[in-house]
Write an enzyme that holds these catalytic residues in place. Structure first.
Site, PDB file in Angstrom:
ATOM      1  N   PRO A   1       0.875  -1.452  -0.075  1.00  0.00           N
ATOM      2  CA  PRO A   1       0.256  -0.235   0.143  1.00  0.00           C
ATOM      3  C   PRO A   1       0.284   1.545   0.041  1.00  0.00           C
ATOM      4  CG  PRO A   1      -0.648  -1.071   1.633  1.00  0.00           C
ATOM      5  CD  PRO A   1       0.423  -2.127   0.708  1.00  0.00           C
ATOM      6  N   THR A   2       0.709   1.955  -0.211  1.00  0.00           N
ATOM      7  CA  THR A   2       0.988   3.708  -0.613  1.00  0.00           C
ATOM      8  C   THR A   2       1.488   4.036   0.786  1.00  0.00           C
ATOM      9  OG1 THR A   2       0.535   4.054  -2.862  1.00  0.00           O
ATOM     10  CG2 THR A   2       0.577   6.323  -1.199  1.00  0.00           C
ATOM     11  N   GLY A   3       2.038   4.421   1.025  1.00  0.00           N
ATOM     12  CA  GLY A   3       2.618   5.120   2.241  1.00  0.00           C
ATOM     13  C   GLY A   3       2.872   3.446   3.481  1.00  0.00           C
ATOM     14  N   CYS A   4       3.017   2.844   3.324  1.00  0.00           N
ATOM     15  CA  CYS A   4       3.419   1.596   4.240  1.00  0.00           C
ATOM     16  C   CYS A   4       4.512   1.410   3.327  1.00  0.00           C
ATOM     17  CB  CYS A   4       2.633   0.318   3.209  1.00  0.00           C
ATOM     18  SG  CYS A   4       2.759  -1.185   4.481  1.00  0.00           S
ATOM     19  N   VAL A   5       5.312   1.641   5.002  1.00  0.00           N
ATOM     20  CA  VAL A   5       6.938   1.746   4.420  1.00  0.00           C
ATOM     21  C   VAL A   5       7.747  -0.035   5.442  1.00  0.00           C
ATOM     22  CG1 VAL A   5       7.654   3.847   4.821  1.00  0.00           C
ATOM     23  CG2 VAL A   5       6.813   2.022   7.225  1.00  0.00           C
TER      24      VAL A   5
END
Lengths: 111, 121, 99
Positions: free
Chosen positions: A107-111
């Protein structure tokens, strides 16, 4: 590029084991990816995986955990729309781990 | 998470011709996932980002029109669109893929002054 | 608020957009190709002069020099060096780089 082999067919994955091509996904691949994550898929798991795939088809992104939790609560009921339930199913993070098994990108924003 | 700031993403580029529109969308989703107060402004060619009916198959690029529909799930509910820019391009709010607030340039200027952080795309 | 412009006003509309959108009392800093807006005889000069009633206008000296136009800066424009650039950013609550 790394490859995985499921039922005699090869699929391309990235260095973290995520499927490279969204359309490569099928249920056998999901079972294989789940095994690599030490997750045994139950109906409850499938419900979340299908939800994620539907969400992706509708919005072209994998949702962040907070958004996933809220949206699942709305669709599948409040008893499932909380992070405790989702972490029990996917101990290493509902977004990260479930997305991987569902064949989606991180997911976008998942590091 | 006590330090919530007001972020405004200012979009002035058409989609697909450059990477700005997609980058803006990715960054606003990240900021919102970190519980910041985010809004988006669309002016000049940026209003073309929201024009509904993108069919990107022919240019072999991932379309992201549908993703604007997810902004609401991320609590990004304020999308401001400049009236003058719409008019100059023969567009109205009905041509856009999501509900927006149409504002004048003067109103947009005031909204910009109210932000803690402005991000330009 | 500080508005930073790096495009020639005869090529792009970013300076036009600032002048029609931004609330006054702010500052405009012209850098890179934006500095052409601050030169005598440029077609944009009248518009920039009119804008000076609402905005304080700055131009980056190094960019003027690089383009051979440091000797024809429009009256009323304040030139700044890189340290002045930093001061402008630091002294304004927010800034917007109009791409």
């Amino acid at each position: 590029m790394a490859m995985i082999e499921v039922n005699g067919k090869s699929y391309e994955v990235d260095e973290e084991g995520y499927l490279v091509n969204l359309n490569d996904w099928n249920e056998d691949v999901a079972v294989y990816l789940a095994q690599t994550e030490n997750v045994t898929l139950t109906d409850q798991h499938w419900e979340v995986l299908n939800f994620l795939r539907d969400y992706y088809n509708e919005f072209q992104i994998a949702p962040a955990v907070r958004v996933l939790t809220k949206a699942i609560g709305k669709k599948l009921g409040a008893e499932k729309g909380n992070s405790q339930y989702l972490y029990e199913l996917f101990p290493y993070g509902p977004a990260k781990q479930a997305c991987k098994i569902a064949g989606l990108a991180k997911p976008t924003g998942c590091v | 998470m006590s330090d919530i700031k007001k972020f405004m993403f200012v979009n002035r580029k058409a989609p697909y011709g450059t990477i700005y529109a997609l980058e803006s969308l990715e960054v606003v989703l990240i900021a919102a996932a970190f519980d910041q107060n985010c809004s988006m402004a669309f002016l000049d060619d940026g209003v073309y980002q929201l024009k509904k009916g993108h069919q990107t198959k022919g240019i072999e690029v991932k379309g992201f029109e549908k993703t604007y529909g997810a902004l609401e799930d991320y609590d990004i509910e304020k999308l401001y669109v400049d009236q003058e820019s719409l008019a100059a391009r023969g567009l109205t709010a009905e041509d856009l893929c999501v509900p927006v607030e149409v504002v004048s340039r003067a109103e947009l200027g005031k909204l910009m002054e109210e932000q803690d952080v402005l991000l330009s795309f | 608020m500080l508005h930073i412009i790096n495009k020639s006003p005869l090529d792009r509309n970013s300076l036009d957009t600032v002048l029609t959108t931004a609330v006054g009392d702010g500052a405009i800093l012209l850098i890179e190709d934006g500095v052409y807006a601050a030169t005598k005889g440029n077609a944009y000069e009248p518009k920039l002069k009119a804008a000076m009633a609402k905005f304080k206008v700055y131009a980056l000296q190094a960019d003027l020099e690089a383009r051979g136009i440091a000797d024809r800066v429009t009256d009323g424009v304040t030139t700044v060096d890189y340290a002045g650039f930093v001061d402008l950013v630091a002294n304004n609550k927010t800034n917007q780089s109009w791409l």
